[in-house]
Write a protein that holds these residues in place. Structure first.
Motif, PDB file in Angstrom:
ATOM      1  N   ASP A  53       0.834  -1.213   0.000  1.00 46.10           N
ATOM      2  CA  ASP A  53       0.000   0.000   0.000  1.00 46.10           C
ATOM      3  C   ASP A  53       0.863   1.255   0.000  1.00 46.10           C
ATOM      4  O   ASP A  53       0.445   2.315  -0.461  1.00 46.10           O
ATOM      5  CB  ASP A  53      -0.894   0.034   1.258  1.00 46.10           C
ATOM      6  CG  ASP A  53      -1.880  -1.128   1.246  1.00 46.10           C
ATOM      7  OD1 ASP A  53      -2.471  -1.371   0.172  1.00 46.10           O
ATOM      8  OD2 ASP A  53      -2.036  -1.798   2.286  1.00 46.10           O
ATOM      9  N   ILE A  54       2.061   1.109   0.567  1.00 48.32           N
ATOM     10  CA  ILE A  54       2.960   2.258   0.724  1.00 48.32           C
ATOM     11  C   ILE A  54       4.322   1.915   0.133  1.00 48.32           C
ATOM     12  O   ILE A  54       4.833   0.808   0.353  1.00 48.32           O
ATOM     13  CB  ILE A  54       3.120   2.603   2.230  1.00 48.32           C
ATOM     14  CG1 ILE A  54       1.829   3.248   2.751  1.00 48.32           C
ATOM     15  CG2 ILE A  54       4.331   3.479   2.492  1.00 48.32           C
ATOM     16  CD1 ILE A  54       1.852   3.560   4.242  1.00 48.32           C
ATOM     17  N   ILE A  55       4.887   2.871  -0.624  1.00 48.13           N
ATOM     18  CA  ILE A  55       6.257   2.700  -1.129  1.00 48.13           C
ATOM     19  C   ILE A  55       7.122   3.755  -0.437  1.00 48.13           C
ATOM     20  O   ILE A  55       6.812   4.945  -0.516  1.00 48.13           O
ATOM     21  CB  ILE A  55       6.331   2.922  -2.659  1.00 48.13           C
ATOM     22  CG1 ILE A  55       5.442   1.918  -3.405  1.00 48.13           C
ATOM     23  CG2 ILE A  55       7.779   2.845  -3.156  1.00 48.13           C
ATOM     24  CD1 ILE A  55       5.276   2.218  -4.903  1.00 48.13           C
ATOM     25  N   VAL A  56       8.165   3.309   0.246  1.00 44.24           N
ATOM     26  CA  VAL A  56       9.135   4.281   0.756  1.00 44.24           C
ATOM     27  C   VAL A  56      10.339   4.173  -0.162  1.00 44.24           C
ATOM     28  O   VAL A  56      10.990   3.129  -0.241  1.00 44.24           O
ATOM     29  CB  VAL A  56       9.546   4.019   2.223  1.00 44.24           C
ATOM     30  CG1 VAL A  56      10.529   5.094   2.679  1.00 44.24           C
ATOM     31  CG2 VAL A  56       8.322   4.013   3.124  1.00 44.24           C
ATOM     32  N   LEU A  57      10.572   5.240  -0.925  1.00 48.26           N
ATOM     33  CA  LEU A  57      11.634   5.232  -1.910  1.00 48.26           C
ATOM     34  C   LEU A  57      12.854   5.918  -1.313  1.00 48.26           C
ATOM     35  O   LEU A  57      12.879   7.141  -1.166  1.00 48.26           O
ATOM     36  CB  LEU A  57      11.122   5.951  -3.181  1.00 48.26           C
ATOM     37  CG  LEU A  57      11.829   5.679  -4.513  1.00 48.26           C
ATOM     38  CD1 LEU A  57      13.333   5.773  -4.432  1.00 48.26           C
ATOM     39  CD2 LEU A  57      11.435   4.329  -5.074  1.00 48.26           C
ATOM     40  N   CYS A  58      13.858   5.115  -0.958  1.00 46.57           N
ATOM     41  CA  CYS A  58      15.094   5.686  -0.420  1.00 46.57           C
ATOM     42  C   CYS A  58      16.010   5.969  -1.601  1.00 46.57           C
ATOM     43  O   CYS A  58      16.754   5.093  -2.068  1.00 46.57           O
ATOM     44  CB  CYS A  58      15.740   4.729   0.574  1.00 46.57           C
ATOM     45  SG  CYS A  58      14.678   4.411   1.981  1.00 46.57           S
ATOM     46  N   GLU A  65       9.091  10.365  -7.560  1.00 44.35           N
ATOM     47  CA  GLU A  65       8.087  10.837  -8.524  1.00 44.35           C
ATOM     48  C   GLU A  65       7.753   9.749  -9.543  1.00 44.35           C
ATOM     49  O   GLU A  65       6.590   9.516  -9.863  1.00 44.35           O
ATOM     50  CB  GLU A  65       8.643  12.057  -9.273  1.00 44.35           C
ATOM     51  CG  GLU A  65       7.956  13.334  -8.931  1.00 44.35           C
ATOM     52  CD  GLU A  65       8.491  14.516  -9.748  1.00 44.35           C
ATOM     53  OE1 GLU A  65       8.064  15.621  -9.448  1.00 44.35           O
ATOM     54  OE2 GLU A  65       9.322  14.350 -10.673  1.00 44.35           O
ATOM     55  N   THR A  66       8.802   9.078 -10.039  1.00 38.32           N
ATOM     56  CA  THR A  66       8.592   8.001 -11.024  1.00 38.32           C
ATOM     57  C   THR A  66       7.715   6.904 -10.419  1.00 38.32           C
ATOM     58  O   THR A  66       6.794   6.398 -11.069  1.00 38.32           O
ATOM     59  CB  THR A  66       9.961   7.435 -11.485  1.00 38.32           C
ATOM     60  OG1 THR A  66      10.739   8.521 -11.970  1.00 38.32           O
ATOM     61  CG2 THR A  66       9.816   6.396 -12.584  1.00 38.32           C
ATOM     62  N   VAL A  76       3.385   7.305  -1.763  1.00 40.30           N
ATOM     63  CA  VAL A  76       4.840   7.199  -1.944  1.00 40.30           C
ATOM     64  C   VAL A  76       5.523   8.245  -1.058  1.00 40.30           C
ATOM     65  O   VAL A  76       5.171   9.433  -1.088  1.00 40.30           O
ATOM     66  CB  VAL A  76       5.244   7.419  -3.429  1.00 40.30           C
ATOM     67  CG1 VAL A  76       6.759   7.360  -3.599  1.00 40.30           C
ATOM     68  CG2 VAL A  76       4.566   6.390  -4.331  1.00 40.30           C
ATOM     69  N   PHE A  77       6.492   7.792  -0.282  1.00 42.21           N
ATOM     70  CA  PHE A  77       7.226   8.694   0.616  1.00 42.21           C
ATOM     71  C   PHE A  77       8.717   8.603   0.300  1.00 42.21           C
ATOM     72  O   PHE A  77       9.191   7.555  -0.139  1.00 42.21           O
ATOM     73  CB  PHE A  77       7.025   8.278   2.077  1.00 42.21           C
ATOM     74  CG  PHE A  77       5.576   8.241   2.480  1.00 42.21           C
ATOM     75  CD1 PHE A  77       4.882   9.419   2.751  1.00 42.21           C
ATOM     76  CD2 PHE A  77       4.898   7.031   2.577  1.00 42.21           C
ATOM     77  CE1 PHE A  77       3.536   9.390   3.111  1.00 42.21           C
ATOM     78  CE2 PHE A  77       3.553   6.991   2.936  1.00 42.21           C
ATOM     79  CZ  PHE A  77       2.868   8.174   3.206  1.00 42.21           C
ATOM     80  N   GLU A 286       5.516  13.131   1.739  1.00 44.24           N
ATOM     81  CA  GLU A 286       4.848  12.359   0.688  1.00 44.24           C
ATOM     82  C   GLU A 286       5.091  12.999  -0.684  1.00 44.24           C
ATOM     83  O   GLU A 286       5.209  14.220  -0.810  1.00 44.24           O
ATOM     84  CB  GLU A 286       3.339  12.314   0.986  1.00 44.24           C
ATOM     85  CG  GLU A 286       2.580  11.409   0.034  1.00 44.24           C
ATOM     86  CD  GLU A 286       1.198  10.998   0.558  1.00 44.24           C
ATOM     87  OE1 GLU A 286       0.811  11.440   1.659  1.00 44.24           O
ATOM     88  OE2 GLU A 286       0.517  10.237  -0.150  1.00 44.24           O
ATOM     89  N   ILE A 287       5.141  12.157  -1.691  1.00 49.02           N
ATOM     90  CA  ILE A 287       5.321  12.642  -3.072  1.00 49.02           C
ATOM     91  C   ILE A 287       3.943  12.759  -3.728  1.00 49.02           C
ATOM     92  O   ILE A 287       3.151  11.816  -3.686  1.00 49.02           O
ATOM     93  CB  ILE A 287       6.174  11.644  -3.897  1.00 49.02           C
ATOM     94  CG1 ILE A 287       7.572  11.469  -3.291  1.00 49.02           C
ATOM     95  CG2 ILE A 287       6.224  12.039  -5.370  1.00 49.02           C
ATOM     96  CD1 ILE A 287       8.607  12.470  -3.688  1.00 49.02           C
TER      97      ILE A 287
END
Ligand code: 13P
Ligand code: SF4
Length: 313
Positions: A53-58, A65-66, A76-77, A286-287
């Motif tokens: 449900d959640i993507i944490v993009l490190c 953004e992608t 997306v965070f 958040e993005i």
């Protein structure tokens, strides 16, 4: 203390059905806690297919953004919203739009290191893993604009024999490596192979034994029988290289200015384990991507994913 943060991250990601994706340039402790570590293409592919449900993009902002563009219904965070990219900054959308208007009749290819607004002006997005195949998938006489990285564009022109029109942008990390110091290192370690990312200038790529994306550099070093390597890309990649190859020696390529750590991406290193924990806990930063921009930009990213799949990338 770190144990406690990692325990908390593990509890939160389970509770919230979150996935942690990390780029190879992240701090070692972030790479070690992530569900998946990869290059820009792999991160986009994961973001497109995850059931979390959640993507944490490190990683940096354009990577978040992608992920959001590809998975608009997920939240997306990224741990630090200020983690930008000098290459993406070198290509503001209004100026890129003028460049396209001044050169009509061109197919527009943009490197993934761009804002969503630039991707919305683009026909096909590429990463350093698939740029060659995507350019070669177009007819030989196709007129192409390539932005924003002029070194990557120049390299792709050379290996494909194309004559793409290049935007004049660079990455502050890859443009900063010192050829002189790298050649000194090579004299000290004559057996070492030089591995370079295609965002480096041509004079450095010409003396390199292998040129490729972060995943390609990692794969090459792992498959090589050689024991020593000089690595001309952001130093974070050395963590996975060393982990996968404990018996090999990896030497980071030095930058021109020895007083600054330019071979580290200042933006990538804004993310910390603590910020990752806070981001999962507080569900911010958040993005968000404006729907109109998302709808335009998703086409160019999906085209990249389709062509990459065709080539098994
Ligand atoms: P890769 O796609 O090769 O991981 O590169 C990302 C990047 O930002 C290079 O500076
Ligand atoms: Fe951008 Fe360069 Fe950092 Fe990659 S290393 S994220 S291109 S500034």
């Amino acid at each position: 203390m770190k144990e406690t943060i990692i325990d908390q991250i593990n509890i939160l990601r389970k509770e919230k059905n979150a996935i942690i994706l990390a780029h190879y340039y992240q701090e070692a402790e972030i790479q070690d806690v992530a569900d998946f570590v990869g290059d820009s293409l792999a991160l986009a592919q994961w973001a497109a297919k995850t059931t979390a449900d959640i993507i944490v993009l490190c990683g940096v902002h354009f990577m978040g953004e992608t992920a959001k563009i590809l998975s608009p219904n997920k939240r997306v965070f990224i741990p630090d919203l200020k983690a930008g990219c000098s290459l993406a900054d070198s290509c503001p959308a209004p100026e890129f739009e003028k460049f396209i208007a001044n050169n009509p009749g061109h197919t527009v290819i943009s490197y993934v290191n761009t804002t969503a607004a630039v991707k919305a002006l683009t026909d096909i997005v590429v990463t350093s893993t698939n740029a060659r195949q995507i350019v070669e998938s177009l007819p030989e006489d196709e007129k192409i604009i390539f932005g924003p990285d002029k070194h990557l564009g120049d390299y792709i022109n050379k290996i494909t024999g194309r004559n793409m029109l290049l935007w004049d942008g660079v990455c502050h990390v890859h443009a900063q490596f010192s050829l002189e110091k790298i050649l000194d290192l090579k004299r000290e370690h004559p057996q070492a192979l030089i591995l370079a990312h295609p965002e480096c200038p041509a004079y450095l790529l010409e003396v390199s034994d292998h040129v490729g994306s972060t995943s390609s550099i990692l794969k090459f070093a792992t498959q090589s029988l050689n024991k020593e390597f000089i690595v001309a890309t952001e130093a974070g990649i050395l963590h996975q290289m060393q982990k996968d190859n404990p018996d090999k020696i990896f030497i980071p390529a030095p930058p021109e200015d020895a007083t600054c750590a330019c071979n580290e991406c200042f933006y990538m290193k804004m993310n910390t384990l603590e910020k990752l924990y806070l981001c999962l806990k507080n569900e911010q930063p958040e993005i968000f991507v404006e729907e109109e921009v998302r709808v335009k930009s998703v086409k160019s990213i999906e085209r990249m994913l389709e062509i990459s799949e065709r080539y098994g990338l």
